[in-house]
Design a protein around this motif. Structure first.
Motif, PDB file in Angstrom:
ATOM      1  N   ARG B   9       0.802  -1.586  -0.238  1.00 52.24           N
ATOM      2  CA  ARG B   9      -0.225   0.236  -0.010  1.00 52.24           C
ATOM      3  C   ARG B   9       0.936   1.429   0.198  1.00 52.24           C
ATOM      4  NH1 ARG B   9      -3.528  -1.411   4.510  1.00 52.24           N
ATOM      5  NH2 ARG B   9      -4.715  -2.738   3.203  1.00 52.24           N
ATOM      6  N   ALA B  10       1.975   1.063   0.668  1.00 52.03           N
ATOM      7  CA  ALA B  10       3.270   2.435   0.715  1.00 52.03           C
ATOM      8  C   ALA B  10       3.452   2.760  -0.619  1.00 52.03           C
ATOM      9  CB  ALA B  10       4.022   2.184   1.932  1.00 52.03           C
ATOM     10  N   GLY B  15       4.056   5.820  -5.013  1.00 49.18           N
ATOM     11  CA  GLY B  15       4.010   5.824  -7.074  1.00 49.18           C
ATOM     12  C   GLY B  15       2.261   6.951  -7.503  1.00 49.18           C
ATOM     13  N   ARG B  16       1.683   6.686  -6.908  1.00 47.07           N
ATOM     14  CA  ARG B  16       0.375   8.052  -7.151  1.00 47.07           C
ATOM     15  C   ARG B  16       1.100   9.317  -6.630  1.00 47.07           C
ATOM     16  NH1 ARG B  16      -4.261   7.101  -4.295  1.00 47.07           N
ATOM     17  NH2 ARG B  16      -4.936   9.246  -4.918  1.00 47.07           N
ATOM     18  N   PHE B  17       1.846   9.604  -5.956  1.00 49.69           N
ATOM     19  CA  PHE B  17       3.032  10.335  -5.040  1.00 49.69           C
ATOM     20  C   PHE B  17       3.484  11.589  -5.841  1.00 49.69           C
ATOM     21  CE2 PHE B  17       5.655  13.225  -2.775  1.00 49.69           C
ATOM     22  CZ  PHE B  17       4.763  14.451  -1.963  1.00 49.69           C
ATOM     23  N   SER B  18       4.240  10.310  -6.140  1.00 50.48           N
ATOM     24  CA  SER B  18       5.669  10.483  -7.354  1.00 50.48           C
ATOM     25  C   SER B  18       4.781  11.046  -8.222  1.00 50.48           C
ATOM     26  CB  SER B  18       6.647   9.502  -7.485  1.00 50.48           C
ATOM     27  OG  SER B  18       6.742   8.990  -6.276  1.00 50.48           O
ATOM     28  N   LEU B  23       4.340  15.186 -12.291  1.00 55.65           N
ATOM     29  CA  LEU B  23       3.843  15.371 -13.864  1.00 55.65           C
ATOM     30  C   LEU B  23       3.156  17.273 -13.725  1.00 55.65           C
ATOM     31  CD1 LEU B  23       1.218  14.136 -16.050  1.00 55.65           C
ATOM     32  CD2 LEU B  23      -0.849  14.976 -14.144  1.00 55.65           C
ATOM     33  N   ARG B  24       3.057  17.480 -12.253  1.00 55.83           N
ATOM     34  CA  ARG B  24       2.826  19.176 -12.395  1.00 55.83           C
ATOM     35  C   ARG B  24       4.277  19.471 -12.524  1.00 55.83           C
ATOM     36  NH1 ARG B  24      -0.738  16.803  -9.374  1.00 55.83           N
ATOM     37  NH2 ARG B  24      -2.412  18.255  -8.581  1.00 55.83           N
ATOM     38  N   GLY B 204      14.445  13.757  -3.042  1.00 56.72           N
ATOM     39  CA  GLY B 204      13.422  14.737  -3.013  1.00 56.72           C
ATOM     40  C   GLY B 204      11.764  13.791  -2.742  1.00 56.72           C
ATOM     41  N   LEU B 205      11.442  13.411  -3.752  1.00 54.36           N
ATOM     42  CA  LEU B 205      10.242  12.541  -3.771  1.00 54.36           C
ATOM     43  C   LEU B 205      10.118  11.456  -2.723  1.00 54.36           C
ATOM     44  CD1 LEU B 205      10.109  11.409  -7.355  1.00 54.36           C
ATOM     45  CD2 LEU B 205       8.724  13.108  -6.179  1.00 54.36           C
TER      46      LEU B 205
END
Lengths: 245, 251
Positions: B9-10, B15-18, B23-24, B204-205
């Motif tokens: 889950r982590a 992955g979603r956060f990165s 993307l931004r 950073g991520l």
């Protein structure tokens, strides 16, 4: 000026810990608990890091020495660089990142929640209760972690030598064995213990003097890992100079 | 079993956060001035620790290398060894460890404190994307600062080796500098820069991710800082092996 002031505070802190450790009964049970915690919790990361440091050592040694036709000396390179220098300093870096930051943030949280003051009010000496067991635990455990890391590193270097680089494994191990003496292992163990005592002293001090609030805990934890890593790197040179210079 | 499930889950959350951050980073107009500010902070905070660690590392390298090369009477090759080791491995890895320990943990502490004090929620309520204003500039700063610090570390490592070899042990100054590039190519510095860009991104991520999802008061922030250093260092040491294999493995 501020640095000098902090250095003085650190001296007073260290003095109090030493004095309290000698005037109180030694907390044997807590020491064993801390040794177990530090050792067992740090072991998985340590194994991963040592494994990949070993693979890189073999790979880079092979690439660097091949132009001189010295790829047969890979074992010697791994034995010397890995056992004498890389394993102790890598263990120190990882333990300061894992166990050191944990000490700093735990003690810092106790400080800002005024639990340390509560201990003092209850006439429990916080130095003996919080610092001494951690100090003894880390000094006990670090030499063992260093030896485990050395074994992992040589094992992974052997794997890369045989399976990725296609060199014979027997001569490699023989060279590692011949270049590594008992003294090297002992010095590595001593380095481990020494680094451990610095990591613990610095991390606990950073925790004790944590600024208030969540941001303060973060800053204390941050300072703990950086200062102890820098101390270990500088200390490493002097120990190597005395032992091998 | 539950623990394993939590790990997955982590990983998914990371992955979603990165993905969202990257993307931004490339598609939106995030505040450049904030990025420059973070870059300056990161570089100035980390420069001294990086020098303080790579300099003694270079000294030890020269000390041990000199012993071995003296056995073969090849002291003149010492600086070549120092060059190869520092440019390819020591400077990138040590600089990244220090960026993770100093810069990454500071990111986690700052973002974590913002989360705990509900400043991130406040930003969102005001209709501002917290990822864009707080996270992306920091990740961009780490991406750029780490390679710069790698170069700083490379110079200071070689200077450390020079101090021991030439000043303490009396090797010839000219020979030291002449042989520095005998085994290593400028390409090696480029490889270090490539590696540290990847490591900087990882740091950073991981740091901002840990801070962004911090919970549980001051203790939670402490835990986030702790996890950041450990996870970042472990993942880029693993990445290092694959990058080294790709860069030099066939060479």
């Amino acid at each position: 000026m501020n640095t000098l002031l902090t250095l003085g505070q650190f001296g007073i802190f260290a003095g109090r810990v030493v004095r309290s450790s000698f005037t109180h009964k030694l907390p044997v049970a807590r020491t064993i608990e801390e040794a177990y915690r530090i050792g067992v919790r740090s072991l998985p990361i340590l194994l991963v890091i040592s494994f990949f440091v070993g693979t890189n050592l073999a790979l880079q040694g092979y690439v660097a020495f091949r132009p001189m036709g010295a790829q047969q000396m890979l074992g010697m390179f791994v034995g010397l660089a890995g056992v004498r220098e890389l394993a102790p300093i890598m263990v120190a870096a990882m333990v300061s990142a894992k166990a050191g930051t944990e000490m700093a943030s735990q003690i810092a949280v106790m400080r800002i929640r005024e639990q340390i003051d509560a201990l003092e009010v209850m006439a429990v000496d916080p130095y003996v209760y919080l610092v001494t067991p951690r100090f003894l635990g880390i000094v006990l455990v670090l030499p063992a972690l260093t030896i485990i890391s050395i074994a992992t590193l040589i094992g992974s270097a052997w794997l890369v030598t045989v399976y990725q680089l296609g060199e014979p494994g027997g001569p490699f191990l023989a060279l590692v064995w011949n270049t590594t003496s008992g003294t090297d292992l002992m010095v590595a163990g001593i380095k481990g213990g020494l680094f451990g005592s610095f990591i613990c002293a610095v991390s606990c001090f950073c925790g004790f003097t944590s600024p208030p609030g969540p941001a303060g805990v973060g800053r204390a934890t941050n300072a703990a890992v950086v200062i102890s890593a820098v101390c270990c790197a500088i200390l490493n040179y002097f120990v190597s100079e005395v032992a091998y210079g | 079993m539950d623990e394993l499930w939590d790990r997955f889950r982590a990983l998914g959350s990371f992955g979603r956060f990165s993905g969202a951050v990257l993307l931004r980073l490339f598609t939106t107009r995030w505040p450049l001035s904030e990025g420059a500010h973070q870059l300056w902070l990161l570089a100035t905070r980390c420069a001294l620790p990086v020098i303080a660690v790579t300099f003694p590392a270079g000294m030890v390298l020269a000390l041990q290398g000199l012993q071995i090369f003296t056995l073969f009477g090849a002291q003149r090759l010492l600086s070549s060894l120092v060059g190869v080791a520092v440019f390819r491995e020591l400077a990138p890895v040590l600089a990244s460890v220090l960026v993770a320990a100093q810069g990454g943990s500071a990111f986690a502490a700052e973002i974590g404190a913002m989360r705990i004090r509900e400043e991130l929620d406040a930003t969102e309520v005001m209709g501002i994307d917290p990822l864009k204003v707080h996270i992306v500039p920091r990740v961009a700063a780490a991406l750029i600062a780490t390679p710069i610090l790698d170069l700083v570390g490379a110079v200071s490592g070689v200077m450390g080796g020079w101090l021991v070899a030439v000043v303490f042990r009396g090797e010839t100054n000219g020979v030291f500098w002449a042989n520095l590039w005998a085994l290593s190519k400028p390409m090696d510095l480029g490889g270090g820069i490539l590696k540290t860009t990847v490591f900087g991104g990882i740091i950073g991520l991981v740091a901002t991710w840990k801070g962004y999802f911090a919970s549980g008061g001051a203790a939670g922030v402490g835990r986030a800082v702790n996890d950041t250093v450990v996870i970042a260092v472990t993942s880029f040491v693993i990445a290092n092996y694959f990058l080294t294999s790709a860069l030099y493995g066939r060479g």
